[in-house]
Design a protein around this motif. Structure first.
Motif, PDB file in Angstrom:
ATOM      1  N   GLN A   1       0.824  -1.213   0.000  1.00 39.36           N
ATOM      2  CA  GLN A   1       0.000   0.000   0.000  1.00 39.36           C
ATOM      3  C   GLN A   1       0.861   1.267   0.000  1.00 39.36           C
ATOM      4  OE1 GLN A   1      -1.973  -0.987   3.756  1.00 39.36           O
ATOM      5  NE2 GLN A   1      -3.920  -1.221   2.678  1.00 39.36           N
TER       6      GLN A   1
ATOM      7  N   ASP B   1       1.663   3.464  -2.125  1.00 44.25           N
ATOM      8  CA  ASP B   1       1.286   4.650  -2.891  1.00 44.25           C
ATOM      9  C   ASP B   1      -0.072   5.233  -2.562  1.00 44.25           C
ATOM     10  OD1 ASP B   1       3.619   5.008  -4.459  1.00 44.25           O
ATOM     11  OD2 ASP B   1       3.081   3.223  -5.581  1.00 44.25           O
ATOM     12  N   TYR B   2      -0.936   4.496  -1.891  1.00 45.29           N
ATOM     13  CA  TYR B   2      -2.234   5.079  -1.569  1.00 45.29           C
ATOM     14  C   TYR B   2      -2.847   4.381  -0.373  1.00 45.29           C
ATOM     15  CZ  TYR B   2      -6.974   6.775  -1.660  1.00 45.29           C
ATOM     16  OH  TYR B   2      -8.164   7.337  -1.298  1.00 45.29           O
TER      17      TYR B   2
ATOM     18  N   GLN C   1      -6.377   5.190   2.256  1.00 43.12           N
ATOM     19  CA  GLN C   1      -7.493   6.108   2.490  1.00 43.12           C
ATOM     20  C   GLN C   1      -7.413   6.764   3.867  1.00 43.12           C
ATOM     21  OE1 GLN C   1     -11.296   4.507   1.454  1.00 43.12           O
ATOM     22  NE2 GLN C   1     -12.311   6.482   1.657  1.00 43.12           N
TER      23      GLN C   1
ATOM     24  N   HIS D   1       2.002   9.162   7.117  1.00 41.35           N
ATOM     25  CA  HIS D   1       1.354  10.420   6.735  1.00 41.35           C
ATOM     26  C   HIS D   1       1.373  11.406   7.890  1.00 41.35           C
ATOM     27  CE1 HIS D   1      -1.704  13.212   5.150  1.00 41.35           C
ATOM     28  NE2 HIS D   1      -2.101  13.252   6.408  1.00 41.35           N
TER      29      HIS D   1
ATOM     30  N   SER E   1       3.357  11.867  -0.164  1.00 42.78           N
ATOM     31  CA  SER E   1       2.938  11.101  -1.346  1.00 42.78           C
ATOM     32  C   SER E   1       3.908  11.334  -2.498  1.00 42.78           C
ATOM     33  CB  SER E   1       1.527  11.538  -1.776  1.00 42.78           C
ATOM     34  OG  SER E   1       1.244  11.151  -3.104  1.00 42.78           O
TER      35      SER E   1
ATOM     36  N   GLU F   1       1.867  12.752  -5.635  1.00 43.51           N
ATOM     37  CA  GLU F   1       1.381  14.125  -5.556  1.00 43.51           C
ATOM     38  C   GLU F   1       2.519  15.117  -5.371  1.00 43.51           C
ATOM     39  OE1 GLU F   1      -2.763  16.284  -4.622  1.00 43.51           O
ATOM     40  OE2 GLU F   1      -2.383  14.287  -3.830  1.00 43.51           O
TER      41      GLU F   1
ATOM     42  N   ASP G   1     -10.285  11.666  -2.804  1.00 43.41           N
ATOM     43  CA  ASP G   1      -9.968  10.350  -3.357  1.00 43.41           C
ATOM     44  C   ASP G   1      -8.978  10.399  -4.509  1.00 43.41           C
ATOM     45  OD1 ASP G   1     -11.685  11.687  -5.039  1.00 43.41           O
ATOM     46  OD2 ASP G   1     -12.912   9.941  -5.528  1.00 43.41           O
ATOM     47  N   ASP G   2      -8.405  11.566  -4.793  1.00 46.66           N
ATOM     48  CA  ASP G   2      -7.503  11.660  -5.944  1.00 46.66           C
ATOM     49  C   ASP G   2      -6.672  12.929  -5.811  1.00 46.66           C
ATOM     50  OD1 ASP G   2      -6.297  11.042  -8.390  1.00 46.66           O
ATOM     51  OD2 ASP G   2      -8.206  10.476  -9.318  1.00 46.66           O
ATOM     52  N   TYR G   3      -5.784  13.152  -6.783  1.00 41.78           N
ATOM     53  CA  TYR G   3      -4.995  14.372  -6.785  1.00 41.78           C
ATOM     54  C   TYR G   3      -5.923  15.594  -6.869  1.00 41.78           C
ATOM     55  CZ  TYR G   3      -1.043  11.302  -7.968  1.00 41.78           C
ATOM     56  OH  TYR G   3      -0.093  10.313  -7.960  1.00 41.78           O
TER      57      TYR G   3
END
Length: 287
Positions: free
Chosen positions: A116, A118-119, A121, A127, A193, A196, A224-226
């Motif tokens: 996991q 790269d991403y 939730q 982070h 990230s 990003e 949920d995204d850039y």
């Protein structure tokens, strides 16, 4: 990160804190931190704000393995009077704001799996600690975070949490700052990230707009995204000054009479640094 309508787990104290229990981390979990740290620390020089990179050094975050919050808090306390406390995950808004107002940063204690990288939730310890804590070693940003927590407690009385959450999102999580003739990243969602960190500065897709408090609070965001838009502060001093000098009660009243803006919207009064193509967002929408 805050949320409402949550039930406090039985192992959490009344302020939702839990022991980090650093000794329970496995060799594999420490290796995930080291992999993520090596990747981001190689990518960020020249991209991240100097204040963020200085924080990595001040807090000795380059040491191998997941940081021990007690040791980290000792160094952070000497720098700016902040500490890091572990929580089981998302916490209620009032708890989140109260911790910030008292210079305590709440951090998740779990770390993502090796598949996991790269991403993820829900924010994990990478982070929260790598992304957020270095900026807390910078005195001006540390004051901004305390002011934000105090403002959050007031916003709850005005029913304006959703508006104030946008300020956090577009500064603390996904903020850009001017640096000479260019831009640097400082938001935790970007610096933690790899994708990003590249997208926010290099991609032609997003709009990049000069920071304006009211404009930010009207603008919805992508979870949920850039991002489709990044707001650019002139300096951390300017961000703190704008926060301390704003009379939020009439601002919230004005915002209640105005429609929300979509992430990709542009207004005639925007200080537009980059007019984005929005190609990435359109491609994702059409996928």
């Amino acid at each position: 990160m805050a949320h409402d309508s949550l039930t406090r787990p039985p192992e959490a104290a009344s302020d939702w804190t839990v022991p980090q229990d650093w000794g329970r981390y496995t060799v594999e979990e420490h290796a995930v931190w080291d992999t993520l740290f090596a990747r981001q620390s190689a990518l960020l020089p020249g991209r991240a704000a100097p204040e963020f990179l200085a924080g990595l050094d001040i807090l000795h975050l380059s040491r191998p393995g997941i940081p021990d919050f007690a040791e980290l808090s000792e160094r952070l306390m000497k720098a700016t009077g902040w500490q890091v406390v572990a929580v089981p995950g998302l916490v209620p808004d009032d708890v989140f704001f109260d911790h910030l107002a008292h210079r305590r940063f709440v951090a998740g204690r779990f770390i993502r799996r090796a598949d996991q990288l790269d991403y993820l939730q829900e924010p994990d310890v990478f982070h929260d600690v790598f992304g957020h804590v270095p900026m807390l070693a910078h005195p001006v940003f540390a004051d901004y975070m305390q002011a934000y927590g105090e403002g959050g407690l007031r916003a709850m009385r005005h029913g304006a949490i959703d508006k104030l959450a946008r300020l956090y999102w577009y500064t603390v999580e996904f903020g850009l700052v001017r640096s000479g003739d260019g831009l640097n990243i400082y938001g935790a969602g970007i610096v933690s990230s790899r994708g990003e960190s590249l997208f926010a500065l290099d991609d032609p897709s997003p709009n990049r707009i000069g920071f304006d408090m009211e404009r930010v609070m009207r603008t919805r965001y992508r979870i949920d995204d850039y991002q489709q838009v990044y707001f650019v502060i002139d300096s951390f001093d300017a961000l703190l000054r704008a926060t301390l000098e704003t009379d939020f009660a009439p601002l919230y009243a004005r915002l209640g009479d105005q429609p929300d803006l979509a992430p990709g919207d542009l207004l005639p009064g925007d200080r537009l640094l980059t007019r984005g193509t929005q190609a990435y967002a359109m491609a994702r929408a059409g996928a």
